[in-house]
Design a protein around this motif. Structure first.
Motif, PDB file in Angstrom:
ATOM      1  N   PHE A  27       0.808  -1.223   0.000  1.00 57.34           N
ATOM      2  CA  PHE A  27       0.000   0.000   0.000  1.00 57.34           C
ATOM      3  C   PHE A  27       0.837   1.266   0.000  1.00 57.34           C
ATOM      4  CE2 PHE A  27      -2.665  -3.395   1.476  1.00 57.34           C
ATOM      5  CZ  PHE A  27      -3.826  -3.180   0.780  1.00 57.34           C
ATOM      6  N   ARG A  29       2.975   4.206  -1.551  1.00 54.96           N
ATOM      7  CA  ARG A  29       2.789   4.843  -2.856  1.00 54.96           C
ATOM      8  C   ARG A  29       4.141   5.194  -3.474  1.00 54.96           C
ATOM      9  NH1 ARG A  29      -2.470   5.450  -4.268  1.00 54.96           N
ATOM     10  NH2 ARG A  29      -3.956   5.346  -2.557  1.00 54.96           N
ATOM     11  N   GLY A  33       2.478   7.924  -7.338  1.00 57.78           N
ATOM     12  CA  GLY A  33       1.257   7.855  -6.538  1.00 57.78           C
ATOM     13  C   GLY A  33       0.603   6.489  -6.511  1.00 57.78           C
ATOM     14  N   PHE A  37      -0.689  -2.410  -6.359  1.00 51.96           N
ATOM     15  CA  PHE A  37      -1.825  -2.946  -7.115  1.00 51.96           C
ATOM     16  C   PHE A  37      -2.043  -2.209  -8.442  1.00 51.96           C
ATOM     17  CE2 PHE A  37      -2.789  -3.766  -2.619  1.00 51.96           C
ATOM     18  CZ  PHE A  37      -3.042  -5.138  -2.655  1.00 51.96           C
ATOM     19  N   GLU A  38      -1.429  -1.042  -8.582  1.00 47.97           N
ATOM     20  CA  GLU A  38      -1.792  -0.122  -9.664  1.00 47.97           C
ATOM     21  C   GLU A  38      -0.642   0.214 -10.604  1.00 47.97           C
ATOM     22  OE1 GLU A  38      -4.715   2.849  -7.269  1.00 47.97           O
ATOM     23  OE2 GLU A  38      -2.786   2.468  -6.298  1.00 47.97           O
ATOM     24  N   GLN A  39       0.503  -0.435 -10.442  1.00 46.26           N
ATOM     25  CA  GLN A  39       1.676  -0.004 -11.209  1.00 46.26           C
ATOM     26  C   GLN A  39       1.703  -0.556 -12.626  1.00 46.26           C
ATOM     27  OE1 GLN A  39       4.510  -1.399  -8.433  1.00 46.26           O
ATOM     28  NE2 GLN A  39       4.304   0.379  -7.088  1.00 46.26           N
ATOM     29  N   PRO A  40       2.026   0.295 -13.613  1.00 49.80           N
ATOM     30  CA  PRO A  40       2.184  -0.193 -14.993  1.00 49.80           C
ATOM     31  C   PRO A  40       3.271  -1.270 -15.061  1.00 49.80           C
ATOM     32  CG  PRO A  40       2.177   2.218 -14.938  1.00 49.80           C
ATOM     33  CD  PRO A  40       2.205   1.757 -13.512  1.00 49.80           C
ATOM     34  N   PHE A  41       3.037  -2.281 -15.919  1.00 50.96           N
ATOM     35  CA  PHE A  41       3.999  -3.391 -16.053  1.00 50.96           C
ATOM     36  C   PHE A  41       5.348  -2.913 -16.540  1.00 50.96           C
ATOM     37  CE2 PHE A  41      -0.096  -5.372 -17.649  1.00 50.96           C
ATOM     38  CZ  PHE A  41      -0.522  -5.660 -16.373  1.00 50.96           C
TER      39      PHE A  41
ATOM     40  N   ALA B   3      -2.240  12.045  -4.140  1.00 47.36           N
ATOM     41  CA  ALA B   3      -1.611  10.810  -4.593  1.00 47.36           C
ATOM     42  C   ALA B   3      -1.346  10.841  -6.091  1.00 47.36           C
ATOM     43  CB  ALA B   3      -2.483   9.625  -4.235  1.00 47.36           C
ATOM     44  N   ASN B   6      -3.512   8.441 -12.205  1.00 47.92           N
ATOM     45  CA  ASN B   6      -2.889   7.435 -13.053  1.00 47.92           C
ATOM     46  C   ASN B   6      -3.705   7.288 -14.344  1.00 47.92           C
ATOM     47  OD1 ASN B   6      -1.888   5.139 -14.242  1.00 47.92           O
ATOM     48  ND2 ASN B   6      -2.149   3.816 -12.456  1.00 47.92           N
ATOM     49  N   PRO B  11      -2.003  -1.493 -15.724  1.00 49.81           N
ATOM     50  CA  PRO B  11      -3.037  -1.439 -14.707  1.00 49.81           C
ATOM     51  C   PRO B  11      -3.458  -0.009 -14.420  1.00 49.81           C
ATOM     52  CG  PRO B  11      -1.282  -2.911 -14.014  1.00 49.81           C
ATOM     53  CD  PRO B  11      -0.827  -2.239 -15.250  1.00 49.81           C
ATOM     54  N   SER B  12      -4.735   0.132 -14.181  1.00 46.35           N
ATOM     55  CA  SER B  12      -5.304   1.420 -13.828  1.00 46.35           C
ATOM     56  C   SER B  12      -5.101   1.679 -12.344  1.00 46.35           C
ATOM     57  CB  SER B  12      -6.798   1.405 -14.117  1.00 46.35           C
ATOM     58  OG  SER B  12      -7.427   0.481 -13.257  1.00 46.35           O
ATOM     59  N   LEU B  14      -6.903   2.307  -8.670  1.00 46.25           N
ATOM     60  CA  LEU B  14      -8.099   1.763  -8.021  1.00 46.25           C
ATOM     61  C   LEU B  14      -8.771   2.913  -7.291  1.00 46.25           C
ATOM     62  CD1 LEU B  14      -6.558  -1.460  -6.414  1.00 46.25           C
ATOM     63  CD2 LEU B  14      -8.171  -1.403  -8.327  1.00 46.25           C
ATOM     64  N   VAL B  19      -8.997   0.741  -2.310  1.00 47.29           N
ATOM     65  CA  VAL B  19      -7.672   0.553  -1.702  1.00 47.29           C
ATOM     66  C   VAL B  19      -7.810   0.452  -0.177  1.00 47.29           C
ATOM     67  CG1 VAL B  19      -5.409   1.609  -1.301  1.00 47.29           C
ATOM     68  CG2 VAL B  19      -6.439   1.694  -3.586  1.00 47.29           C
ATOM     69  N   ARG B  23      -6.985  -2.806   2.165  1.00 43.58           N
ATOM     70  CA  ARG B  23      -6.014  -2.717   3.261  1.00 43.58           C
ATOM     71  C   ARG B  23      -6.566  -3.374   4.521  1.00 43.58           C
ATOM     72  NH1 ARG B  23      -2.201   1.700   4.131  1.00 43.58           N
ATOM     73  NH2 ARG B  23      -3.411   3.098   2.829  1.00 43.58           N
ATOM     74  N   HIS B 322       0.037  11.283 -14.346  1.00 41.90           N
ATOM     75  CA  HIS B 322       1.050  10.299 -14.739  1.00 41.90           C
ATOM     76  C   HIS B 322       0.608   9.406 -15.899  1.00 41.90           C
ATOM     77  CE1 HIS B 322       3.490  11.329 -11.263  1.00 41.90           C
ATOM     78  NE2 HIS B 322       2.385  11.288 -10.532  1.00 41.90           N
ATOM     79  N   HIS B 323       1.599   8.915 -16.619  1.00 39.57           N
ATOM     80  CA  HIS B 323       1.416   7.849 -17.624  1.00 39.57           C
ATOM     81  C   HIS B 323       0.489   8.286 -18.751  1.00 39.57           C
ATOM     82  CE1 HIS B 323       3.571   5.640 -14.637  1.00 39.57           C
ATOM     83  NE2 HIS B 323       2.563   5.667 -13.777  1.00 39.57           N
TER      84      HIS B 323
END
Lengths: 361, 361
Positions: A27, A29, A33, A37-41, B3, B6, B11-12, B14, B19, B23, B322-323
């Motif tokens: 969890f 960041r 941010g 669970f949310e990070q681009p590959f 935060a 994205n 991955p997007s 959440l 989140v 947790r 981002h991204h």
């Protein structure tokens, strides 16, 4: 509250320290941010997670440089198909040793893609034992020989590795990878689902020697093509990101416990404690597997009076000792002593068995 | 600290509420002491997680009773192989509409297993558009017709569904499932990887009409056999447990936001805001896709002066946006407005674009 002990054959428990680390780190960041669970590959954060897991596993097992380490989505059953599809090449035969339930599942699946020679046959008579280690007659035209060194359901472990000569040895090490040192160079390919000793469900590790990647079958699904996955760093299809992150945490934890030598010493103590209690129970409890072939990691046992099985499971669960039932194909009892199982869990089980025997013996 | 937002194609992000729920709930201990990471597949706790996700998705989409909902390990690319392997049956042909990057990937993979008829062809000339919706000439002996209603990389969305008559319509809805209501009964099969609108990486949802499950190919891997997965409740092989748990939380969250009608209304507002800003920029920013074919969920755009692309990406990242880079095949810019993207994120992006234009315009 004592959280209890999880003796399931999988998913296993996780070490408390790994659960706590996951609670924080999954969890946290990153600079962009995003949580894990949310990070681009293709981004830096997940790239670091993937590189960390790969480097740690390479260290733990001293994986030689001519092997690829792949982290693939799905479970070991998927590899029952992917191993022949990736490794058959121009050969027409593959060899499999039959040692019980899971090797038989692997044989059935391989038989859909290639002619299967049974290199060694499981007897299935008590006391149960791994198939004889020689002579194994392998056909000349044989792409590989597959073994299941630890049979999770049967509770059988090979006492040693067979000698397959020049034929690459392939092993389903789902229930035993990282429970003891292993000489990777003796194998052409190793695979293990993660949810026993390496983390959580949804990911399988494949370690494969690079010369075996030359000729995937024309019909291997692109997402399951080991060569493509090696070339793209396990990102030829959506990687199971959280399972990879958890595996990295497990690898760190194992390294902190003196690595694989530490895991092995602890496992031997846990298994000896439990098998000794079974053998010393005067036949009240008994182990169906011959000494020398008993799995240290999946301890299969039973009550001489089968009608006591359910009362024992209830009695144990009331003491926080969970999931001690045997595989559905066999019934009886089974205690899985994967890496995360603390020695106190086995002490509690042995005490519980003694108390139960006093009450019902 | 904000935060950040994205805008990745996956991955997007959440929703913050999901989140927070993860947790807490992933680490809550069930009666047997296990967290969600540690629960046996066949046990009560994971059984409840799986049943909850399935029931919620069935509700949200009003899935008819003659459809199966499967939660499978891996990404959508794996389904590029599994769709023909499961649905070809005795037919020799399959039909695919070419609408851009991802449909072309699906076509390439299907061509390894069947004769592929291109039902409609992507022009690829500006302004970009989905292929014409008629006439589609499908061969008589055609197992299914495959479309990609939303092209994630190209930023193109079909303005309507084609009429394929009696031929079952199959759709890769990875980037658009649950962004708007959808009449499931118009499709034979739908599939979507989870990491865009339904949760996290490592899981793909397949929704398939039961009469299509009659004849999997002889060589479909057992772990990928839809019929076996349907019969065993998505547990024919190790299920991606955590991704299923997160999907259930996403389904709950969507239901709380007025369901799919709520998602659609919000998405239309977000997309209109961004496309209007692009169109009103006097050509400083521009969208290459024709109005009426523009994806609301993957907004593709670019700068008239390509040398400003990297400065813009840096400028946006400094503001926590981002991204925003385009797909590697196309370059340029892309803002993905998946379910979790709050409207404030798009307002921040539009403001950032205006500020950047004042500075460089």
């Amino acid at each position: 509250m004592n959280a209890g002990y999880n003796f399931a054959s999988g998913p296993s428990g996780l070490p408390a320290a790994v659960v706590e680390r996951a609670r924080t780190e999954l969890f946290a960041r990153a600079d962009d941010g995003s949580t894990a669970f949310e990070q681009p590959f293709t981004g830096e954060a997940f790239g670091a997670t993937l590189a960390h897991a790969r480097a740690r596993l390479k260290d733990l097992l001293a994986v030689p440089d001519n092997y690829h380490i792949l982290f693939l989505a799905g479970g070991a059953t998927q590899q029952f198909s992917m191993v022949p599809l990736n490794l058959l090449g121009d050969a027409s035969h593959v060899a499999y040793a039959d040692s019980g339930h899971w090797s038989q599942r692997a044989i059935r699946e391989a038989g859909r893609y290639a002619a299967v020679t049974i290199a060694a046959r499981y007897e299935g008579e008590r006391p149960l034992a791994a198939p004889p280690l020689s002579p194994w007659c392998l056909p000349d035209d044989c792409a590989y020989c597959h073994i299941t060194p630890n049979e999770t359901a049967d509770g059988i472990a090979y006492p040693a590795l067979p000698d397959c000569g020049a034929v690459p040895l392939v092993a389903d090490v789902t229930s035993c990878l990282l429970t003891a040192p292993l000489e990777v160079a003796r194998f052409g390919l190793l695979y293990a689902a993660a949810q026993k000793n390496l983390g959580i469900a949804g990911m399988t590790v494949v370690i494969v020697r690079d010369d075996l990647l030359r000729r995937p079958a024309p019909l291997v699904p692109s997402s399951c093509d080991y060569r493509a996955q090696a070339a793209q760093g396990s990102r030829a299809n959506t990687p199971p990101t959280i399972a990879i992150a958890l595996a990295g945490m497990m690898f760190d934890w194992i390294a902190q416990q003196d690595g694989l030598a530490g895991m092995q010493a602890r496992l031997q103590r846990k298994a000896a404690l439990l098998y000794d209690a079974i053998d010393a129970s005067g036949g009240f409890f008994r182990a169906p597997v011959a000494p020398g072939h008993r799995s240290p990691v999946n301890v299969r046992f039973e009550l001489a009076r089968p009608e006591l099985t359910t009362p024992f499971l209830d009695y144990a669960a009331q003491r926080g000792l969970h999931h001690l039932h045997g595989h559905s194909a066999f019934g009886g009892l089974r205690a899985s002593l994967y890496n995360a199982m603390p020695e106190e869990g086995v002490h509690a089980l042995v005490t519980c068995m003694a108390d139960f025997m006093r009450r019902y013996g």
